[in-house]
Design an enzyme around this catalytic site. Structure first.
Site, PDB file in Angstrom:
ATOM      1  N   GLY A  13     -36.745  17.288 -85.938  1.00 25.97           N
ATOM      2  CA  GLY A  13     -37.390  16.839 -87.161  1.00 25.97           C
ATOM      3  C   GLY A  13     -38.589  17.695 -87.496  1.00 25.97           C
ATOM      4  O   GLY A  13     -38.814  18.755 -86.895  1.00 25.97           O
ATOM      5  N   LYS A  33     -38.497  11.714 -78.273  1.00 25.88           N
ATOM      6  CA  LYS A  33     -39.001  12.605 -79.321  1.00 25.88           C
ATOM      7  C   LYS A  33     -40.213  13.348 -78.766  1.00 25.88           C
ATOM      8  O   LYS A  33     -41.265  12.755 -78.544  1.00 25.88           O
ATOM      9  CB  LYS A  33     -39.401  11.824 -80.569  1.00 25.88           C
ATOM     10  CG  LYS A  33     -39.928  12.716 -81.693  1.00 25.88           C
ATOM     11  CD  LYS A  33     -40.511  11.910 -82.838  1.00 25.88           C
ATOM     12  CE  LYS A  33     -39.441  11.246 -83.657  1.00 25.88           C
ATOM     13  NZ  LYS A  33     -40.003  10.596 -84.889  1.00 25.88           N
ATOM     14  N   ASP A 127     -39.928   5.463 -96.709  1.00 20.31           N
ATOM     15  CA  ASP A 127     -38.995   6.592 -96.571  1.00 20.31           C
ATOM     16  C   ASP A 127     -37.609   6.104 -96.168  1.00 20.31           C
ATOM     17  O   ASP A 127     -36.968   6.676 -95.283  1.00 20.31           O
ATOM     18  CB  ASP A 127     -39.527   7.595 -95.542  1.00 20.31           C
ATOM     19  CG  ASP A 127     -38.781   8.925 -95.590  1.00 20.31           C
ATOM     20  OD1 ASP A 127     -38.120   9.190 -96.617  1.00 20.31           O
ATOM     21  OD2 ASP A 127     -38.844   9.680 -94.607  1.00 20.31           O
TER      22      ASP A 127
END
EC number: 2.7.11.22
Length: 243
Positions: A13, A33, A127
């Site tokens: 990302g 992540k 989002d």
């Protein structure tokens, strides 16, 4: 990181790389992540802090991805999430045939329940899009990626930024300079989400009341030009493509 065994790479990302990993002691599969700090003096990236804060404030819910741990690693830090097999964008993209109505209804119900839970805890996601709706192996849908989330002010006194992510699903209110003092973008995005696959278009009509006006529905499939939007706000400015 010693407590985890990396099994593979899931994706990358804007602020980090996501890996599939296994907890050495428990055998639990998680998604890690890894976020690198570009400069030590800059500290945590704002989006990562927002995501951590939003998920910690809301607590566990069956329709929101679970943040299991946050810990430092090397020149950055790692967020450990529950592992989800896929996301809605991938499910739709690789579907051999149109999704069954029962499946569409199930996904939509889980999405709405997840958004309702966020709003009940004064969190605005801002989002919502198929790539941020994760799907488990059992078909459970969960809302993820709270990097642009904000704590909502119930009295409407707080003015929010217009930077609410993906241009393709921005609401009319956002593109016309209207102050963002409410949860408005989320209802609009729910309609955009249900209209993305061709076989989902019928569901938009059922949620037309979520739009500012039902008369806006025909415009969902139209292409705007520079002459039609002469006063596009500077934060949304971009070169219009010739069609």
């Amino acid at each position: 990181m010693d407590q985890y065994c990396i099994l593979g790479r899931i994706g990358e990302g804007a602020h980090g790389i996501v890996f599939k990993a296994k907890h050495v002691e428990t055998g639990e599969i998680v998604a890690l992540k890894k976020v690198a700090l570009r400069r030590l003096e800059d500290g945590f990236p704002n989006q990562a802090l927002r995501e951590i804060k939003a998920l910690q404030e809301m607590g566990d819910n069956q329709y929101v991805v679970q943040l299991k741990a946050v810990f430092p690693h090397g020149g950055g830090f790692v967020l450990a999430f529950e592992f989800m097999l896929s996301d809605l964008a991938e499910v739709v993209r690789h579907a051999q045939r149109p999704l069954a109505q029962a499946q569409v209804k199930s996904y939509l119900q889980m999405l709405l329940k997840g958004v309702a839970f966020c709003h009940a805890n004064n969190i605005v996601h801002r989002d919502l899009k198929p790539a941020n709706l994760l799907i488990s192996a059992s078909g459970q849908l969960k809302i993820a990626d709270f990097g642009l989330a904000r704590v909502f002010s119930p009295d409407g006194s707080r003015l929010y930024t217009h930077q609410v992510a993906t241009r393709s699903s921005l609401s009319c209110r956002t593109t016309t300079r209207s102050p963002l003092r409410s949860r408005c973008p989320c209802p609009w995005r729910r309609c955009c989400l249900t209209s993305l696959p061709r076989h989902w278009i019928c569901w938009v009509n059922s949620f037309s009341t979520l739009l500012t006006s039902a008369s806006q529905l025909p415009r969902l499939s139209s292409i705007s030009t520079s002459s039609q939007l002469p006063c596009l706000p500077i934060h949304l400015s971009c070169r219009f493509l010739s069609v």
